[in-house]
Enzyme design. Structure first.
Site, mmCIF file in Angstrom:
data_model
loop_
_atom_site.group_PDB
_atom_site.id
_atom_site.type_symbol
_atom_site.label_atom_id
_atom_site.label_comp_id
_atom_site.label_asym_id
_atom_site.label_seq_id
_atom_site.Cartn_x
_atom_site.Cartn_y
_atom_site.Cartn_z
ATOM 1 N N LEU A 65 0.835 -1.205 0.000
ATOM 2 C CA LEU A 65 0.000 0.000 0.000
ATOM 3 C C LEU A 65 0.872 1.258 0.000
ATOM 4 O O LEU A 65 2.073 1.197 0.290
ATOM 5 C CB LEU A 65 -0.903 -0.028 1.241
ATOM 6 C CG LEU A 65 -1.812 -1.266 1.331
ATOM 7 C CD1 LEU A 65 -2.437 -1.372 2.720
ATOM 8 C CD2 LEU A 65 -2.905 -1.220 0.261
ATOM 9 N N THR A 96 6.374 0.565 2.016
ATOM 10 C CA THR A 96 7.366 1.374 2.730
ATOM 11 C C THR A 96 6.590 2.369 3.585
ATOM 12 O O THR A 96 5.923 3.259 3.048
ATOM 13 C CB THR A 96 8.257 2.152 1.743
ATOM 14 O OG1 THR A 96 8.915 1.217 0.892
ATOM 15 C CG2 THR A 96 9.290 2.981 2.489
ATOM 16 N N LYS A 171 15.280 -0.123 5.684
ATOM 17 C CA LYS A 171 14.928 0.479 4.382
ATOM 18 C C LYS A 171 15.257 1.984 4.362
ATOM 19 O O LYS A 171 15.832 2.486 3.398
ATOM 20 C CB LYS A 171 13.438 0.228 4.125
ATOM 21 C CG LYS A 171 12.810 1.034 3.025
ATOM 22 C CD LYS A 171 12.945 0.392 1.680
ATOM 23 C CE LYS A 171 12.350 1.292 0.611
ATOM 24 N NZ LYS A 171 12.642 0.869 -0.720
ATOM 25 N N LYS A 246 9.753 10.679 -0.511
ATOM 26 C CA LYS A 246 8.941 10.020 0.527
ATOM 27 C C LYS A 246 9.844 9.288 1.532
ATOM 28 O O LYS A 246 9.693 9.434 2.742
ATOM 29 C CB LYS A 246 7.979 9.017 -0.134
ATOM 30 C CG LYS A 246 7.231 8.152 0.863
ATOM 31 C CD LYS A 246 6.518 6.971 0.224
ATOM 32 C CE LYS A 246 6.088 5.992 1.302
ATOM 33 N NZ LYS A 246 5.414 4.804 0.787
HETATM 34 P P1 NAD Z 1 0.894 2.468 -6.134
HETATM 35 O O1 NAD Z 1 0.299 3.765 -5.703
HETATM 36 O O2 NAD Z 1 1.148 2.203 -7.588
HETATM 37 O O3 NAD Z 1 -0.041 1.260 -5.585
HETATM 38 C C1 NAD Z 1 -0.737 1.261 -4.371
HETATM 39 C C2 NAD Z 1 -2.026 0.477 -4.572
HETATM 40 O O4 NAD Z 1 -2.689 0.327 -3.326
HETATM 41 C C3 NAD Z 1 -3.012 1.165 -5.520
HETATM 42 O O5 NAD Z 1 -3.362 0.298 -6.580
HETATM 43 C C4 NAD Z 1 -4.194 1.505 -4.616
HETATM 44 O O6 NAD Z 1 -5.451 1.446 -5.297
HETATM 45 C C5 NAD Z 1 -4.089 0.421 -3.573
HETATM 46 N N1 NAD Z 1 -4.761 0.718 -2.315
HETATM 47 C C6 NAD Z 1 -4.657 1.808 -1.526
HETATM 48 N N2 NAD Z 1 -5.430 1.678 -0.430
HETATM 49 C C7 NAD Z 1 -6.038 0.472 -0.529
HETATM 50 C C8 NAD Z 1 -6.963 -0.239 0.303
HETATM 51 N N3 NAD Z 1 -7.418 0.268 1.445
HETATM 52 N N4 NAD Z 1 -7.376 -1.449 -0.114
HETATM 53 C C9 NAD Z 1 -6.925 -1.983 -1.278
HETATM 54 N N5 NAD Z 1 -6.058 -1.366 -2.096
HETATM 55 C C10 NAD Z 1 -5.622 -0.158 -1.716
HETATM 56 O O7 NAD Z 1 2.235 2.316 -5.301
HETATM 57 P P2 NAD Z 1 3.508 1.361 -5.624
HETATM 58 O O8 NAD Z 1 4.463 2.082 -6.496
HETATM 59 O O9 NAD Z 1 3.020 0.014 -6.003
HETATM 60 O O10 NAD Z 1 4.199 1.313 -4.185
HETATM 61 C C11 NAD Z 1 3.640 0.566 -3.118
HETATM 62 C C12 NAD Z 1 4.564 0.670 -1.920
HETATM 63 O O11 NAD Z 1 5.859 0.173 -2.277
HETATM 64 C C13 NAD Z 1 4.769 2.115 -1.425
HETATM 65 O O12 NAD Z 1 4.824 2.096 -0.031
HETATM 66 C C14 NAD Z 1 6.112 2.501 -2.036
HETATM 67 O O13 NAD Z 1 6.794 3.475 -1.279
HETATM 68 C C15 NAD Z 1 6.853 1.165 -2.002
HETATM 69 N N6 NAD Z 1 7.915 1.026 -3.029
HETATM 70 C C16 NAD Z 1 7.712 1.425 -4.310
HETATM 71 C C17 NAD Z 1 8.732 1.288 -5.253
HETATM 72 C C18 NAD Z 1 8.535 1.716 -6.688
HETATM 73 O O14 NAD Z 1 9.531 1.797 -7.422
HETATM 74 N N7 NAD Z 1 7.299 1.976 -7.136
HETATM 75 C C19 NAD Z 1 9.965 0.727 -4.872
HETATM 76 C C20 NAD Z 1 10.134 0.294 -3.565
HETATM 77 C C21 NAD Z 1 9.095 0.445 -2.637
#
Ligand code: NAD
Length: 294
Positions: A65, A96, A171, A246
């Site tokens: 999330l 994260t 992290k 972030k």
């Molecule tokens: P994103 O915004 O693409 O995806 C988040 C998803 O969560 C969305 O599809 C949203 O609809 C869903 N969501 C939110 N609240 C919800 C709920 N209550 N019930 C069900 N679904 C819900 O984000 P992301 O890029 O996939 O990143 C996710 C996590 O991973 C974040 O914490 C981010 O910091 C971490 N992260 C991302 C990356 C990257 O390169 N994108 C790398 C490392 C870590």
């Protein structure tokens, strides 16, 4: 084979859930966005109409999330995952988030006799797709040992950093250091270029000298030094400035809470905040090099 409920199918969660299907696990998914679910269902996952519906019959719950408030909102409270899960359910939150929320949620699970690990990842969307993410985990040794068997379907290099929240601390320490050496690498390369040095030659010299670091070796921020780096592809991410910002924000919040001195991290956060606000939020984080070009 685990029966996995996977909640949060964004840029990262979608390919992670698809890899669990490929690894032979029985996966049921839920996301607030219908289209995000359909992409994983097309790969063989089941679809749930709510997070609680996904929970039914699962022995393992994975969440991916955006931030701490989403994690607390989903897990805690009378209608939360922790209250509603069957005995023996293992929770893994791969988002994260702030370590404080990770500890609070982990301890709430433990109070109900359930295992939970925080398991944030290193590696971006490409690593999520390739199944090569690194996981940094916090929680009990037993929970970690159990969770590792499932995490292996999504990544390599799976570490146990300590108790609840320790994965999130690892992290933020890692990403704060990454920001610092990326900024340092960028300013050094630009200083050389301003003096007429070829950035390729300078990179080669520093790679064989004491300035060698991960950014220089794998992710050179100067355009056309490394063909595969985002810098040579118009700074297309990769890892976006807004995500680095972030993570630096989480590091700064934690440094205040623990009264830790983090001058280099604070400066890096400030530079990234300024750079992000100038229309660069969605570019790759190595584009910070442009701050040093006049
Ligand atoms: P994103 O915004 O693409 O995806 C988040 C998803 O969560 C969305 O599809 C949203 O609809 C869903 N969501 C939110 N609240 C919800 C709920 N209550 N019930 C069900 N679904 C819900 O984000 P992301 O890029 O996939 O990143 C996710 C996590 O991973 C974040 O914490 C981010 O910091 C971490 N992260 C991302 C990356 C990257 O390169 N994108 C790398 C490392 C870590």
């Amino acid at each position: 084979m685990a029966k996995v409920a996977f909640i949060g199918l964004g840029n990262m969660g979608g390919p992670m859930a698809a890899n669990l299907v490929k690894a032979g696990h029985q996966v049921t998914v839920f996301d607030l966005v219908e289209a995000a679910m359909d992409a994983v269902v097309a790969q063989g996952a089941g679809k749930a109409a709510s997070a609680l519906e996904a929970l039914a019959g699962a022995d393992t719950v994975i969440t991916m999330l955006p931030a701490g408030k989403h994690v607390a909102g989903l897990y805690l409270g009378e209608e939360g995952l922790i209250a509603k899960a069957a005995d023996g359910t293992l929770f893994m939150d791969c988002s994260t988030i702030d370590a404080e929320t990770a500890r609070r949620v982990g301890e709430a699970a433990a109070a109900r006799g359930l295992q939970m690990i925080d398991a944030p990842v290193s590696g971006g969307v490409k690593a999520a797709q390739a199944g090569t993410l690194a996981f940094m985990c916090g929680g009990s040794a037993d929970g970690f040992a159990r969770g590792k068997l499932v995490l292996e379907g999504m990544g390599k290099n799976i570490f146990h950093a300590g108790d609840h929240g320790a994965g999130q601390i690892a992290k933020i320490c890692n990403n704060m250091l990454l920001a610092v050496h990326m900024v340092g690498t960028a300013e050094a390369l630009q200083l050389g270029a301003n003096n007429g040095l070829d950035p390729k030659v300078l990179s080669e010299i520093m790679l064989n000298s004491s300035g060698k670091n991960w950014s220089l070796e794998n992710y050179n921020p100067y355009p056309d030094v490394m063909p595969t780096a985002p810098a040579s592809n118009d700074y297309k991410p990769g890892f976006m400035v807004q995500l680095m910002l972030k993570d630096l924000g989480l590091a700064m919040e934690n440094s205040l809470a623990t009264q830790s001195s983090v001058p280099m991290g604070a400066l890096a956060r400030s530079l990234y905040a300024s750079f992000s606000s100038k229309g660069n939020a969605q570019r790759d984080f190595s584009s910070i090099l442009e701050m040093f070009q006049s």
